[in-house]
Design an enzyme around this catalytic site. Structure first.
Site, PDB file in Angstrom:
ATOM      1  N   HIS A  94      -3.564 -10.198 -16.552  1.00 37.58           N
ATOM      2  CA  HIS A  94      -5.124 -10.173 -16.974  1.00 37.58           C
ATOM      3  C   HIS A  94      -5.455  -8.324 -16.374  1.00 37.58           C
ATOM      4  O   HIS A  94      -6.068  -7.420 -17.807  1.00 37.58           O
ATOM      5  CB  HIS A  94      -6.030 -10.984 -15.780  1.00 37.58           C
ATOM      6  CG  HIS A  94      -7.486 -10.254 -16.110  1.00 37.58           C
ATOM      7  ND1 HIS A  94      -7.853 -10.817 -17.333  1.00 37.58           N
ATOM      8  CD2 HIS A  94      -9.225 -10.187 -16.036  1.00 37.58           C
ATOM      9  CE1 HIS A  94      -9.529 -11.388 -17.464  1.00 37.58           C
ATOM     10  NE2 HIS A  94      -9.776 -10.152 -16.583  1.00 37.58           N
ATOM     11  N   HIS A 126     -13.014   3.166  -9.867  1.00 37.22           N
ATOM     12  CA  HIS A 126     -11.877   3.789  -9.707  1.00 37.22           C
ATOM     13  C   HIS A 126     -10.873   3.269 -10.451  1.00 37.22           C
ATOM     14  O   HIS A 126     -10.220   3.767 -11.237  1.00 37.22           O
ATOM     15  CB  HIS A 126     -11.140   2.774  -7.894  1.00 37.22           C
ATOM     16  CG  HIS A 126      -9.900   3.627  -7.488  1.00 37.22           C
ATOM     17  ND1 HIS A 126      -8.774   2.806  -6.948  1.00 37.22           N
ATOM     18  CD2 HIS A 126      -9.659   4.903  -7.906  1.00 37.22           C
ATOM     19  CE1 HIS A 126      -7.778   4.122  -6.645  1.00 37.22           C
ATOM     20  NE2 HIS A 126      -8.162   5.198  -7.552  1.00 37.22           N
ATOM     21  N   GLU A 137       0.798  -1.094   0.075  1.00 38.56           N
ATOM     22  CA  GLU A 137       0.397   0.182   0.090  1.00 38.56           C
ATOM     23  C   GLU A 137       0.908   1.463  -0.055  1.00 38.56           C
ATOM     24  O   GLU A 137       0.181   2.279  -1.281  1.00 38.56           O
ATOM     25  CB  GLU A 137      -0.906   0.168   1.264  1.00 38.56           C
ATOM     26  CG  GLU A 137      -2.039   1.121   1.337  1.00 38.56           C
ATOM     27  CD  GLU A 137      -2.991   1.955   0.628  1.00 38.56           C
ATOM     28  OE1 GLU A 137      -3.399   2.542   0.194  1.00 38.56           O
ATOM     29  OE2 GLU A 137      -3.273   0.815  -0.341  1.00 38.56           O
ATOM     30  N   HIS A 190       2.574   1.503  -3.133  1.00 41.62           N
ATOM     31  CA  HIS A 190       1.691   2.453  -4.067  1.00 41.62           C
ATOM     32  C   HIS A 190       1.576   3.653  -4.034  1.00 41.62           C
ATOM     33  O   HIS A 190       1.263   4.678  -4.898  1.00 41.62           O
ATOM     34  CB  HIS A 190       0.065   1.558  -4.598  1.00 41.62           C
ATOM     35  CG  HIS A 190      -0.959   1.930  -5.067  1.00 41.62           C
ATOM     36  ND1 HIS A 190      -0.255   1.765  -6.541  1.00 41.62           N
ATOM     37  CD2 HIS A 190      -2.145   2.505  -4.819  1.00 41.62           C
ATOM     38  CE1 HIS A 190      -1.721   2.313  -6.926  1.00 41.62           C
ATOM     39  NE2 HIS A 190      -2.548   3.439  -5.710  1.00 41.62           N
ATOM     40  N   HIS A 198     -19.945 -10.220 -15.379  1.00 42.28           N
ATOM     41  CA  HIS A 198     -18.773  -9.953 -16.536  1.00 42.28           C
ATOM     42  C   HIS A 198     -17.933 -11.101 -17.326  1.00 42.28           C
ATOM     43  O   HIS A 198     -17.913 -10.785 -18.621  1.00 42.28           O
ATOM     44  CB  HIS A 198     -17.877  -9.995 -15.562  1.00 42.28           C
ATOM     45  CG  HIS A 198     -16.447 -10.033 -15.723  1.00 42.28           C
ATOM     46  ND1 HIS A 198     -16.149  -8.737 -16.925  1.00 42.28           N
ATOM     47  CD2 HIS A 198     -14.939 -10.446 -15.662  1.00 42.28           C
ATOM     48  CE1 HIS A 198     -15.555  -8.678 -16.469  1.00 42.28           C
ATOM     49  NE2 HIS A 198     -14.029  -9.540 -16.660  1.00 42.28           N
TER      50      HIS A 198
END
Length: 303
Positions: free
Chosen positions: A278, A125, A60, A63, A216
């Site tokens: 992905h 997001h 975190e 990032h 999806h």
């Protein structure tokens, strides 16, 4: 030209940096590290620099550092490109868009840390970050086009291809949103088989999580078919326009790799490397599709 060398290098660095932001955000989500720094932002666990480092804190906090550093790069690039290439039609729009959506995605991330957000809001997001990435990528391509036009000024794009290009880009955002919703609702492994939720029985989804997962998959399957149709159209009718011809061949190749890694993510029980690939492939695909829209915008009024 030599005088454009430095801004080109800077633009490439900013584009790669934006890619790291996207993959870093995906890594945070896929490793459940979003609360690694607790309910603190921009600090981490009440400190400017945390002294207790766990795997979640490292992911975190790293990032956040990357996002902060790259944000400065993108702001500088936007101002630099505006001043140097403001005469190019798309430059100012892309400069503003790249900064605006970068700030917006950062604020949504901060709001999640400080107050928490619903899954359906959090799913936006990644999509917002993708718009910022695409803007930076297109700005970089414009900077390179100043010296070499890639023959894009000679394009002749018919109405059919224009319609499909704009349509598939808009639809790709639905695919992206549903994919993000799968992650944020923890629906990734609700269906243990592929392509059906359970291959031994053909039945409609029985709960929200199965609907999210299978919705999806259906959306992703449709975009594979749609881009395949567009590629076939481009191969038949645009052999003499290399950027269109090869652009759609590459788009179909990427969307097939995207679909393959989506399948493998389920079959490997969310192997981290596969899951990050992905995310990488959808990022590259969206950037390429946005470039095809830019080419379409230049061809309006042409046959």
């Amino acid at each position: 030209m030599q005088q454009n060398k430095y801004i080109k290098l800077f633009a490439v660095a900013a584009t790669i940096g934006m890619l790291f932001i996207l993959l870093g955000g995906a890594l945070v989500t896929k490793t459940d590290s979003g609360m690694g720094c607790g309910r603190h932002w921009p600090g981490c666990n009440g400190q400017l620099i945390p002294d207790v480092i766990t795997a979640e804190v490292l992911i975190e906090f790293s990032h956040r550092l990357v996002t902060g550093a790259v944000s400065i790069l993108i702001l500088i690039l936007a101002i630099w490109a505006w001043r140097k290439f403001g005469h190019v039609r798309e430059t100012k729009f892309l400069a503003v868009t790249s900064v605006f959506f970068l700030v917006l995605q950062a604020l949504i991330g901060a709001a999640q840390v400080l107050w928490g957000q619903g899954d359906f809001i959090l799913a936006l997001h990644f999509g917002i970050s993708l718009i910022s990435f695409a803007s930076v990528l297109l700005l970089t391509l414009l900077i390179f086009e100043v010296d070499r036009k890639f023959e894009t000024e000679k394009l002749r794009i018919g109405r059919k291809l224009k319609f499909h290009t704009i349509g598939v880009v808009l639809y790709s955002y639905i695919v992206i949103y549903t994919g993000a919703l799968v992650r944020h609702t923890n629906s990734s492994l609700i269906c243990s088989d592929w392509p059906l939720c359970r291959n031994d029985s053909f039945a409609l989804p029985s709960n929200m999580y199965e609907w999210v997962q299978m919705g999806h998959r259906a959306a992703a399957g449709l975009i594979v078919i749609w881009i395949g149709i567009i590629m076939w159209h481009a191969i038949k009718h645009y052999k003499n326009q290399r950027v269109i011809y090869w652009g759609w061949i590459i788009a179909f190749t990427i969307v097939m790799m995207q679909a393959t890694t989506g399948m493998l993510a389920v079959l490997t029980q969310l192997n981290l490397a596969v899951a990050l690939l992905h995310s990488l492939f959808i990022t590259l695909l969206f950037g390429l599709l946005c470039y095809m829209v830019l080419l379409v915008s230049r061809s309006y009024g042409k046959s």
